[in-house]
Design a protein around this motif. Structure first.
Motif: not given
Length: 479
Positions: A13-20, A23-26, A28-39
């Protein structure tokens, strides 16, 4: 010495919130938001193993095949009436599906659309994070006495696919896993597939885990191992040998002193070395020959055990397999048997036995068969080093058999083979240190120049080459 630092944990849940938030605050596109969260989380030292990293809008966490597999198992297992044979049988395909997703050695079905896309390590981590180990261990315990061996095998195979590290093994232990598996073995089954599944779980759970090794030994796994080794189906139970090897391997670096050497002595008392020697006597026709060599090497931890193996015909069997491996050009068998013979030669009693049985000549003959295989030759040279150590009569016999010529020829033929060059230097040292007559033979054949080339070319040869030059009687050995 402490273990590695524990990584920070994060929930799905916390990981999904970082991705969200990305997307919402910065914006980002979905794929970019996911990769940024991972990195970013990886840089912060967060453990992302078992986290489902799906692109928002393209797929849902709930659609992950591992999660769906676990949910299907939970539902069917929760509703299961164990008296209903038809419903019980339906567990097998559900368990097989989880195994196929998580086992790196799985057998893919024809329905797999993209086999290369299946990351079994990631899937196993996802399953473990979402209660997979607890669920499947519980299923194993419930079906253990159901009488349907197909279902029990499926459950054990699924469990093996999930046991990947210390954490999953600890979960398995907390759920009573060792008692469950040992209990299944104690039922005395002769089903080779079921036995293999049980020993696979033991091997997987005990890998790198001193606590699990102790747990299985405390449950008298040695008695079950010897019973299986004496059974008719031992050749079709490869994990049996894996279990012996792993239980006797000090591979848990979190502990200062392993107890596996004591376990090896315990295994020897019940006759496991002798039973393994019986497999060696079967020769190259045995499908378990290589595995038995590795297991026997693991149990050969002291002089008494090594001598007992020789007394049971172990050296005769190994030398015969070495001869046959040369005739059939079976490199794998040759290497395994040579490695085992080196371990057995740690006993002075066995060194003499090997020489008396023509071992020197047989080893040199093996090298002639594998003249283009440095991996085999380097094993042979190490055996000769061990056999000749502090025994000038053996060193003389080695030279007579052709060990000196072997060193000269192979060091010239394989100048880039670092381990071969090092083993050759060690062998030369042991052949000459107490045998002045051998020094002249080797020096007259140009060994000094060859050793100096190895010393100059390979860093890991410097010490061994220096020692060899010194014991050859050369004053400038440090140059």
């Amino acid at each position: 010495m402490g273990g590695p630092a524990t990584k920070r944990a994060i929930s799905q849940e916390a990981f999904d919130e970082v991705v969200k938030e990305n997307m919402e605050d910065f914006d980002m596109e979905a794929a970019e938001a996911l990769q940024d969260a991972i990195d970013s989380l990886t840089l912060q030292g967060v453990d992302l193993s078992g986290i489902i990293t799906c692109v928002p809008g393209e797929s849902l966490v709930q659609d992950n095949p591992v999660l769906k597999s676990i949910e299907d198992l939970k539902k069917h297992f929760g509703d299961l009436e164990f008296e209903d044979e038809r419903e019980l049988k339906k567990l097998s395909p559900l368990l097989l599906n989880l195994t196929n997703l998580c086992d790196p050695n799985r057998n893919n079905t024809e329905s797999d659309t993209d086999k290369s896309s299946v990351d079994t390590n990631a899937n196993a981590a996802i399953a473990a994070r979402n209660g997979g180990v607890e669920l499947v261990t519980s299923i194993c315990g419930k079906v253990a006495s159901c009488g349907n061996e197909e279902v029990i095998v499926s459950a054990l195979q699924a469990l093996t696919s999930l046991l990947r590290d210390v954490q999953t093994a600890q979960t398995f232990q907390k759920c009573g896993g060792p008692d469950i598996v040992i209990g299944i073995l104690q039922q005395g089954t002769q089903n080779s597939e079921l036995l293999n599944a049980c020993y696979s779980v033991i091997a997987a759970a005990a890998t790198g885990n001193e606590i699990l090794k102790e747990a299985f030994v405390s449950l008298k796994v040695d008695q079950l191992l010897i019973s299986t080794l004496k059974g008719q189906n031992k050749g079709s139970i490869p994990s049996l040998y894996d279990a012996i090897r792993i239980l006797l391997t000090p591979d848990d670096f979190r502990v200062a002193a392993s107890q596996v050497y004591g376990y090896a002595r315990q295994f020897a008392k019940v006759g496991i070395p002798e039973a393994l020697v019986d497999t060696l006597h079967e020769g190259l026709i045995s499908p378990s020959l290589v595995s038995a060599c590795v297991a026997l090497k693991a149990v050969s931890v002291n002089d008494e055990i090594c001598r007992s193996i020789a007394d049971k015909g172990g050296i005769d069997a190994v030398l015969r397999c070495i001869d046959d491996s040369g005739e059939q050009l079976n490199k794998t068998v040759a290497q395994s048997c040579c490695s085992l013979l080196t371990k057995l030669a740690g006993s002075d009693y066995n060194k003499s036995a090997i020489v008396e049985k023509g071992g020197m000549d047989r080893l040199i003959r093996l090298c002639a068969r594998f003249a283009d295989e440095p991996s085999v030759i380097q094993e042979v040279m190490y055996i000769i080093s061990v056999i000749s150590l502090r025994l000038p009569d053996h060193a003389s016999r080695a030279i007579e058999a052709g060990a000196g010529d072997l060193a000269i020829q192979t060091m010239q033929n394989f100048p880039a083979a670092q381990l071969l060059q090092r083993n050759a230097c060690i062998m030369i040292r042991n052949l000459v240190v107490r045998n002045p007559e051998n020094r002249k033979i080797l020096l007259d054949n140009g060994i000094e120049k060859i050793i100096r080339k190895a010393k100059e070319r390979h860093q890991n040869c410097k010490a061994a080459a220096t020692d060899a030059l010194r014991d050859l009687g050369l004053d400038n050995y440090n140059l």
